[in-house]
Design an enzyme around this catalytic site. Structure first.
Site, PDB file in Angstrom:
ATOM      1  N   GLU A 187       0.841  -1.187   0.000  1.00 53.56           N
ATOM      2  CA  GLU A 187       0.000   0.000   0.000  1.00 53.56           C
ATOM      3  C   GLU A 187       0.881   1.243   0.000  1.00 53.56           C
ATOM      4  O   GLU A 187       2.103   1.165   0.128  1.00 53.56           O
ATOM      5  CB  GLU A 187      -0.958  -0.016   1.197  1.00 53.56           C
ATOM      6  CG  GLU A 187      -1.955  -1.165   1.123  1.00 53.56           C
ATOM      7  CD  GLU A 187      -3.025  -1.099   2.195  1.00 53.56           C
ATOM      8  OE1 GLU A 187      -2.962  -0.215   3.056  1.00 53.56           O
ATOM      9  OE2 GLU A 187      -3.929  -1.950   2.154  1.00 53.56           O
ATOM     10  N   ARG A 233      -0.925   9.249   8.773  1.00 53.81           N
ATOM     11  CA  ARG A 233      -0.829   7.829   9.117  1.00 53.81           C
ATOM     12  C   ARG A 233      -0.391   6.988   7.915  1.00 53.81           C
ATOM     13  O   ARG A 233      -0.912   7.129   6.813  1.00 53.81           O
ATOM     14  CB  ARG A 233      -2.193   7.328   9.609  1.00 53.81           C
ATOM     15  CG  ARG A 233      -2.254   5.830   9.881  1.00 53.81           C
ATOM     16  CD  ARG A 233      -3.633   5.426  10.340  1.00 53.81           C
ATOM     17  NE  ARG A 233      -4.633   5.599   9.292  1.00 53.81           N
ATOM     18  CZ  ARG A 233      -5.049   4.624   8.475  1.00 53.81           C
ATOM     19  NH1 ARG A 233      -4.528   3.422   8.570  1.00 53.81           N
ATOM     20  NH2 ARG A 233      -5.981   4.861   7.567  1.00 53.81           N
ATOM     21  N   HIS A 246     -11.313  10.040   6.712  1.00 54.81           N
ATOM     22  CA  HIS A 246     -11.072   8.609   6.891  1.00 54.81           C
ATOM     23  C   HIS A 246     -10.477   8.260   8.245  1.00 54.81           C
ATOM     24  O   HIS A 246     -10.858   7.264   8.850  1.00 54.81           O
ATOM     25  CB  HIS A 246     -10.144   8.127   5.780  1.00 54.81           C
ATOM     26  CG  HIS A 246      -9.863   6.655   5.790  1.00 54.81           C
ATOM     27  ND1 HIS A 246     -10.861   5.712   5.651  1.00 54.81           N
ATOM     28  CD2 HIS A 246      -8.693   5.961   5.905  1.00 54.81           C
ATOM     29  CE1 HIS A 246     -10.327   4.499   5.675  1.00 54.81           C
ATOM     30  NE2 HIS A 246      -9.025   4.618   5.851  1.00 54.81           N
ATOM     31  N   ARG A 257      -0.920   9.410   1.436  1.00 47.99           N
ATOM     32  CA  ARG A 257      -2.338   9.672   1.212  1.00 47.99           C
ATOM     33  C   ARG A 257      -2.676  11.140   1.089  1.00 47.99           C
ATOM     34  O   ARG A 257      -3.580  11.514   0.338  1.00 47.99           O
ATOM     35  CB  ARG A 257      -3.165   9.038   2.341  1.00 47.99           C
ATOM     36  CG  ARG A 257      -3.369   7.559   2.147  1.00 47.99           C
ATOM     37  CD  ARG A 257      -4.270   6.981   3.206  1.00 47.99           C
ATOM     38  NE  ARG A 257      -4.513   5.558   2.936  1.00 47.99           N
ATOM     39  CZ  ARG A 257      -5.106   4.743   3.790  1.00 47.99           C
ATOM     40  NH1 ARG A 257      -5.507   5.185   4.970  1.00 47.99           N
ATOM     41  NH2 ARG A 257      -5.301   3.475   3.467  1.00 47.99           N
ATOM     42  N   HIS A 263      -9.092   9.865   2.808  1.00 44.98           N
ATOM     43  CA  HIS A 263      -8.792   8.765   1.896  1.00 44.98           C
ATOM     44  C   HIS A 263      -9.088   9.237   0.475  1.00 44.98           C
ATOM     45  O   HIS A 263     -10.160   9.778   0.205  1.00 44.98           O
ATOM     46  CB  HIS A 263      -9.633   7.530   2.232  1.00 44.98           C
ATOM     47  CG  HIS A 263      -9.052   6.270   1.675  1.00 44.98           C
ATOM     48  ND1 HIS A 263      -9.022   5.999   0.322  1.00 44.98           N
ATOM     49  CD2 HIS A 263      -8.455   5.205   2.275  1.00 44.98           C
ATOM     50  CE1 HIS A 263      -8.448   4.832   0.125  1.00 44.98           C
ATOM     51  NE2 HIS A 263      -8.085   4.336   1.293  1.00 44.98           N
TER      52      HIS A 263
END
Length: 503
Positions: free
Chosen positions: A117, A373, A338, A279, A234
């Site tokens: 990811e 994060r 998110h 992100r 997100h």
């Protein structure tokens, strides 16, 4: 108001963090009460996590490498030692969950099947059924908690306030049961596992009921709040007009799906790695494309194609339900609230600055997420640090003392909640500026004048005022009027003064 006294920890929240804490405390011999407002597995962000749980599980990986990626993603605000505490617990935590029955995907040799990811240097995300990790993992933990005789669960109890003695020590909580009656529960320790703030936003991937009320109630009690301005958006929520927005897992981009606009042009560049940026970078690119009218789409037709129903069944079902076949067409996506990196300041054992109060999971800020994060670290933190908090709270050994609630939370009515969510989305989203944040604070002032004890408004104010005070762009906090980061990364540490956030 009735009153009862418990001999063991009171855990408020029934997600992965809360139940991991409860199981660990019960393992130490404590009798635990878990209070959650809805039946276990309902209205819980843990159950909605798609990607999986990040851990160094491959022979070529290491906890040190995982910690370095975590620290790099956090844009200068990750506590390096705390990140290493987390990543060193990775394999043990995944093995513990597997031992409880979590059906992780396996490779041909029986090892964990791993996905890559965004911002991870290698594949290290253990998954279940392609995109069903959260619910499958939590289901195993729920079954273990229900089978543990030392754990009692109230599935109709909402937190309304914290009990404190004259010295400020937390001695229990005020809970409201489903029939409307309030109960003072005295306990030697309280573990808050109340989740995040996604429900403060009109577009979110989280259960709308999660509005940061545990965060606000802890702040009312005097707890320090760390970095509340950092909200992760997100980049690939499915833009289908649903509330909450279904999530298109980041693992799709790990498999090679690409972000494009309505003309088919790449949003972040042609390079294969471009869509695996952190992100915040990807979310801003999606936001910009949508604001410019170009639209944003996730194209997995080539990368996944015919394998979609087997490899990503949850995403496939959501798309087909909206009349979109992701095997044949790109999926419309939008940036959505998110995850909250900020929260109640706590250490790796969940200890806050208030005696008797612990915080775990998304409502806590333990120093491992910083300003942004790293993908799939949230389930790892919830389980690993949740277990640590449960053991610490059980070992404190104090008897429940006497105390009273300084303030009790009330609900914000539906129309005002819609107004709040719209204002937060408009002014405290992935791109912010002073004009918008001041407009948001003015809206909060007006709402608080009518609803002074609505905890959701306090949670929103914590975000808004810290965002206004942070005159730089860093991680999930992007100021259009202050686009560069400061040379030195500094935390925001906030305590409430007369009900208002004061840095």
């Amino acid at each position: 108001m009735s009153r009862m006294r418990r001999e063991g920890p009171l855990v408020i929240g029934g997600g992965l963090a809360g139940l991991s804490a409860a199981l660990a405390a019960a393992g130490e011999g404590a009798r635990v009460l878990v209070a959650t407002p809805q039946p276990l597995l309902n209205a819980c962000a843990s159950a909605w996590a798609q990607g999986g749980i990040a851990a160094a599980l491959d022979a070529g990986d290491s906890a040190a490498d995982h910690a370095r990626d975590t620290t790099a993603a956090g844009a200068g605000l990750v506590e390096a030692d705390r990140a290493l505490d987390l990543t060193r617990a990775g394999r043990e935590t995944v093995d513990w969950l597997a031992g409880l029955g979590a059906p992780f995907d396996r490779d041909a040799d029986g090892g964990y099947a791993l996905s890559r990811e965004a911002a991870h240097g290698r594949a290290r995300v253990a998954r279940v059924g392609g995109d069903g990790a959260g619910r499958a993992i939590l289901s195993a933990v729920v079954a273990a908690a229900r089978a543990e005789p030392r754990i009692e669960v109230w599935e109709d109890a909402r937190l309304r306030g914290l009990l404190q003695d004259a010295q400020g020590r937390v001695t229990g909580a005020v809970l409201e049961r489903g029939d409307g009656r309030q109960v003072e529960v005295a306990a030697p320790t309280v573990i808050l596992a109340t989740g995040g703030i996604g429900g403060l936003y009109a577009v979110t991937t989280n259960p709308p009921a999660l509005k940061g009320e545990g965060l606000a109630i802890a702040a009312w009690a005097g707890a320090e709040i760390l970095d509340p301005e950092f909200v992760q958006f997100h980049p690939t929520a499915l833009d289908l007009g649903l509330d909450p927005a279904p999530l298109a897992t980041e693992a799709l981009r790990g498999e090679g799906a690409r972000l494009v606009d309505g003309r088919g042009d790449f949003l972040l560049g042609r390079e294969a790695e471009a869509d695996l940026a952190p992100r915040d970078v990807v979310a801003r690119a999606v936001h910009q494309a949508r604001m410019q009218g170009r639209g944003a789409f996730l194209d997995a037709t080539g990368a996944v194609g015919a394998a979609f129903p087997e490899h990503f069944p949850a995403v496939f079902a959501a798309c087909m339900g909206a009349g979109i076949d992701p095997r044949l067409s790109p999926m419309p996506v939008a940036e959505a609230a998110h995850y909250h990196m900020g929260g109640i300041a706590a250490d790796a054992d969940g200890r806050t600055g208030l005696d008797g109060l612990y915080a775990v999971g998304e409502c806590a800020a333990t120093g491992v997420h910083g300003a942004n994060r790293l993908a799939s670290n949230s389930l790892l933190e919830a389980a690993a640090f949740g277990r640590r908090a449960g053991r610490a709270a059980a070992g404190q050994g104090a008897r429940a003392g006497d105390g009273s609630a300084r303030r009790l939370a009330s609900d914000l009515p539906g129309p005002e909640t819609a107004q709040l969510r719209a204002a937060m989305t408009a002014h405290a989203g992935p791109v912010r500026d002073e004009t918008g944040l001041r407009a948001l604070i003015a809206s909060l002032d007006a709402l608080e004048a009518r609803h002074p004890d609505a905890a959701a408004l306090t949670a929103a104010r914590l975000v808004a005022q810290a965002a206004l005070a942070r005159r730089e762009s860093r991680g999930g906090h992007w100021r259009a009027d202050w686009p560069l980061p400061l040379a030195e990364a500094r935390h925001s540490r906030v305590r409430l003064t007369s009900g208002r956030a004061a840095a």
